[in-house]
Write a protein that holds these residues in place. Structure first.
Motif, PDB file in Angstrom:
ATOM      1  N   UNK A  97       0.791  -1.233   0.000  1.00 30.68           N
ATOM      2  CA  UNK A  97       0.000   0.000   0.000  1.00 30.68           C
ATOM      3  C   UNK A  97       0.824   1.285   0.000  1.00 30.68           C
ATOM      4  N   UNK A  98       2.144   1.198   0.065  1.00 32.67           N
ATOM      5  CA  UNK A  98       2.954   2.420   0.084  1.00 32.67           C
ATOM      6  C   UNK A  98       2.705   3.256  -1.165  1.00 32.67           C
ATOM      7  N   UNK A 130      -6.050   2.174  -4.298  1.00 32.32           N
ATOM      8  CA  UNK A 130      -6.137   0.745  -3.963  1.00 32.32           C
ATOM      9  C   UNK A 130      -6.852   0.001  -5.082  1.00 32.32           C
ATOM     10  N   UNK A 131      -7.945   0.568  -5.566  1.00 33.96           N
ATOM     11  CA  UNK A 131      -8.706  -0.044  -6.665  1.00 33.96           C
ATOM     12  C   UNK A 131      -7.914  -0.052  -7.959  1.00 33.96           C
ATOM     13  N   UNK A 181      -5.174  -5.283   1.124  1.00 34.65           N
ATOM     14  CA  UNK A 181      -6.430  -5.810   1.670  1.00 34.65           C
ATOM     15  C   UNK A 181      -6.625  -5.412   3.129  1.00 34.65           C
ATOM     16  N   UNK A 182      -5.531  -5.312   3.907  1.00 39.92           N
ATOM     17  CA  UNK A 182      -5.635  -4.836   5.289  1.00 39.92           C
ATOM     18  C   UNK A 182      -6.180  -3.416   5.311  1.00 39.92           C
ATOM     19  N   UNK A 225     -12.314 -12.966   3.873  1.00 42.99           N
ATOM     20  CA  UNK A 225     -11.983 -14.253   3.257  1.00 42.99           C
ATOM     21  C   UNK A 225     -10.727 -14.158   2.411  1.00 42.99           C
ATOM     22  N   UNK A 226     -10.615 -13.089   1.628  1.00 46.86           N
ATOM     23  CA  UNK A 226      -9.412 -12.898   0.795  1.00 46.86           C
ATOM     24  C   UNK A 226      -8.179 -12.675   1.672  1.00 46.86           C
ATOM     25  N   UNK A 227      -8.358 -11.969   2.793  1.00 45.79           N
ATOM     26  CA  UNK A 227      -7.236 -11.731   3.707  1.00 45.79           C
ATOM     27  C   UNK A 227      -6.760 -13.023   4.349  1.00 45.79           C
TER      28      UNK A 227
END
Length: 178
Positions: free
Chosen positions: A28-29, A56-57, A135-136, A169-171
């Motif tokens: 995410x940086x 993010x998207x 995702x976090x 779920x993905x995480x």
């Protein structure tokens, strides 16, 4: 010309901003950097959760995968673009999650975005990692129903009650793969 968002005292802005930006992992940086640039281009004096949601998207396939396919992602990106150019409903409104909390100056963090980053760091620790994943950060943003990002998600037709379990779920899957 007076700014539409009041500045926060300098003593409260710099160190907290640096600490938040030093925490994200490599994933995410880039999103955080892009969100900062987007906020500055938009003339905003803070990064809010919608600023974070947008890159993010755009940049993470895992984030896009938790949505209902391409049309939903396209609608969502359209809403985010409208918001960034000032066409979104309520775009020129109050500071996100401000309540009585002062605003961070110089494209710092909105209180809601700062809280999301803190929650994302906690989530990363639960997975046993030291780096925050996209995702976090998405889960942390979506977990607070009062954020601008959640408002944009709802406007784009995303059922946030369904989205959060998908992210979880993905995480879990990503944690198992590490």
């Amino acid at each position: 010309m007076s700014s539409r968002i009041p500045a926060q005292p300098a003593a409260e802005s710099g160190s907290h901003r640096t600490e938040l930006e030093a925490r994200p992992g490599h994933e995410p940086a880039a999103a955080v950097s892009a969100a900062r640039g987007r906020a500055l281009r938009d003339g905003d004096r803070q990064i809010d959760t919608a600023h974070l949601l947008h890159p993010l998207l755009e940049s993470d396939p895992g984030v896009r995968a938790v949505f209902d396919g391409g049309p939903q992602v396209a609608r969502l990106l359209g809403c985010l673009v409208q918001r960034s150019i000032g066409y979104g409903p309520g775009r020129q409104g109050a500071v996100e999650g401000s309540g009585a909390v002062p605003v961070v100056a110089e494209a710092g963090w909105s209180p809601a975005a700062a809280g999301a980053m803190e929650r994302a760091c906690v989530r990363a620790g639960v997975c046993g990692g030291t780096e925050v994943r996209c995702l976090d950060l998405l889960a942390a943003i979506v977990a607070d129903p009062r954020t601008r990002a959640v408002e944009v998600l709802r406007r784009a037709g995303v059922d946030v009650r369904v989205l959060l379990p998908r992210i979880e779920g993905a995480s879990r899957s990503a944690c198992a793969d590490e």
